[in-house]
Design a protein around this motif. Structure first.
Motif, short mmCIF file in Angstrom:
data_model
loop_
_atom_site.label_atom_id
_atom_site.label_comp_id
_atom_site.label_asym_id
_atom_site.label_seq_id
_atom_site.Cartn_x
_atom_site.Cartn_y
_atom_site.Cartn_z
N GLY A 69 0.80 -1.22 0.00
CA GLY A 69 0.00 0.00 0.00
C GLY A 69 0.83 1.27 0.00
N THR A 70 2.11 1.16 -0.26
CA THR A 70 3.00 2.32 -0.28
C THR A 70 3.83 2.31 -1.56
N SER A 71 4.43 3.44 -1.88
CA SER A 71 5.31 3.50 -3.04
C SER A 71 6.61 2.77 -2.74
N VAL A 72 7.28 2.33 -3.79
CA VAL A 72 8.52 1.57 -3.65
C VAL A 72 9.66 2.34 -4.32
N LYS A 73 10.72 2.55 -3.59
CA LYS A 73 11.92 3.18 -4.14
C LYS A 73 12.73 2.14 -4.89
N ILE A 74 13.24 2.50 -6.06
CA ILE A 74 14.06 1.60 -6.86
C ILE A 74 15.52 1.98 -6.71
N ASN A 75 16.35 1.01 -6.33
CA ASN A 75 17.77 1.28 -6.22
C ASN A 75 18.39 1.44 -7.60
N LYS A 76 19.43 2.25 -7.66
CA LYS A 76 20.15 2.40 -8.91
C LYS A 76 20.80 1.07 -9.27
N ARG A 77 21.26 0.99 -10.52
CA ARG A 77 21.97 -0.19 -10.96
C ARG A 77 23.14 -0.46 -10.01
N ALA A 78 23.41 -1.73 -9.81
CA ALA A 78 24.44 -2.12 -8.87
C ALA A 78 25.78 -1.48 -9.19
#
Length: 353
Positions: free
Chosen positions: A340-349
């Motif tokens: 129910g919340t937004s998800v942060k996407i990590n940068k490429r490794a």
């Protein structure tokens, strides 16, 4: 010229309907050498129909007879089979999505790099004439800098009532992982692979869980239905762009439609059908394109790019790292809906190191 020896793993509808006919069209470059399916009778029927010399019950036994394989199994088995093939030095064309999870996809990419093999994912919408034209328009800066993209991959009451499409254990998801992923991949490719930073998503299954559902694509058990039939999402990117995304198998809408539009600083475009929107000379211009007749079937163009890449004669159109980003985004959409919340996407490794 030496022909590529091709093996087919999974002899179901997509293998017989798209991949095998496409390879037969390219018989000067590729030879269908082997087929494998857990249903041995079906594999033997396909081998007889298409004159394929070797039939195997276990996919690993095929590797010594082929240079490349095309994986057409349920999604659950993509990563296992692809990784095994790559470790054996066999090139891989894998049906979409590449894997059930980002971690599985990463293992596939690493195996391809480690063994110097080609790993291609069958996101065939990139090869449609409209998409190819849109890519050229964007590369020539016809609409300036893109900033808002809208995607709708919508079907009216067309939940697939065959195969394992509604089995979450085997497929990992429903309308998003089966249908929407094509348009999600296409949008990212047209936008030149922007880096996502945040995803908000919602998934639904209410309609397909309704008793007595009217469905145009066969019947299924509404009580055991456990995948999504409708998905919405809002994705933002590092460069400030945003993507509004929606897909459905079973929407209550007037008719099916596939829409991908991009708004830029100097104009905009629609991919299906292809149209270009611009303002110049003090007026608004709408331009359409006539797709030439006689263009090769999309599956053939996709197959030829894979074959040529394996033979060292072309660069892959669908790079595995790009397909991995699609898997990562789908995983984030499902996670966002669950939490129910937004998800942060990590940068490429590699960027984080």
């Amino acid at each position: 010229m030496t022909r590529l020896r091709m093996g087919i793993i999974g002899a179901g509808g997509i293998a017989q309907g798209r991949h095998i006919p496409s390879f037969l069209e390219l018989s000067g470059k590729v030879e269908l050498t082997a087929v494998q399916d857990v249903n041995r009778d079906r594999a033997e029927e396909v081998a007889e129909t298409f004159d394929i010399p070797y039939v195997f019950s276990y996919y690993k036994d095929m590797f010594q007879e082929v240079d490349a394989v095309t994986i057409c199994t349920p999604n659950k088995f993509h990563a296992e089979i692809a990784t095994a093939a790559l470790e054996a030095g066999v090139h891989v064309l894998c049906e979409k999505p590449m894997a059930m999870t980002t971690a599985e996809g990463e293992a596939m990419v690493e195996a391809a790099e480690r063994n110097n093999c080609i790993l291609d994912i069958a996101y065939h919408y990139r090869f449609t004439p409209e998409a190819q034209l849109a890519k050229k328009v964007l590369m020539n800066n016809e609409i300036g800098e893109p900033f808002v993209t809208r995607v709708q991959a919508m079907r009216r009451r067309k939940v697939p009532g065959w195969g394992v499409f509604t089995n979450k254990d085997l497929q990992g998801g429903g309308s998003l992982i089966d249908f929407g992923c094509h348009l999600l991949d296409l949008a990212l490719w047209l936008l030149d692979d922007p880096e996502p930073v945040e995803v908000t998503g919602r998934t639904y299954d209410r309609l397909s869980k309704t008793p007595g559902l009217v469905n145009d694509w066969g019947s299924f058990d509404h009580e055991s239905f456990n995948v999504d039939d409708h998905v919405t999402s809002y994705i933002t990117f590092e460069n400030g762009e945003s993507l509004q995304f929606e897909c459905s198998w079973a929407a209550n809408i007037k008719e099916d439609h596939t829409t991908l539009t991009i708004s830029g600083t100097e104009g905009g475009l629609s991919v299906y059908p292809f149209e270009l929107y611009q303002a110049k000379y003090g007026a608004l211009f709408d331009s359409s394109a006539k797709i030439r007749e006689g263009e090769p079937e999309v599956g053939v163009v996709q197959a030829e790019n894979f074959i040529d890449a394996c033979l060292g004669q072309a660069e892959l159109i669908v790079k595995p790292e790009q397909a991995l980003k699609v898997t990562r985004l789908m995983e984030a959409i499902y996670e966002s809906s669950q939490t129910g919340t937004s998800v942060k996407i990590n940068k490429r490794a590699e960027d984080a190191e």
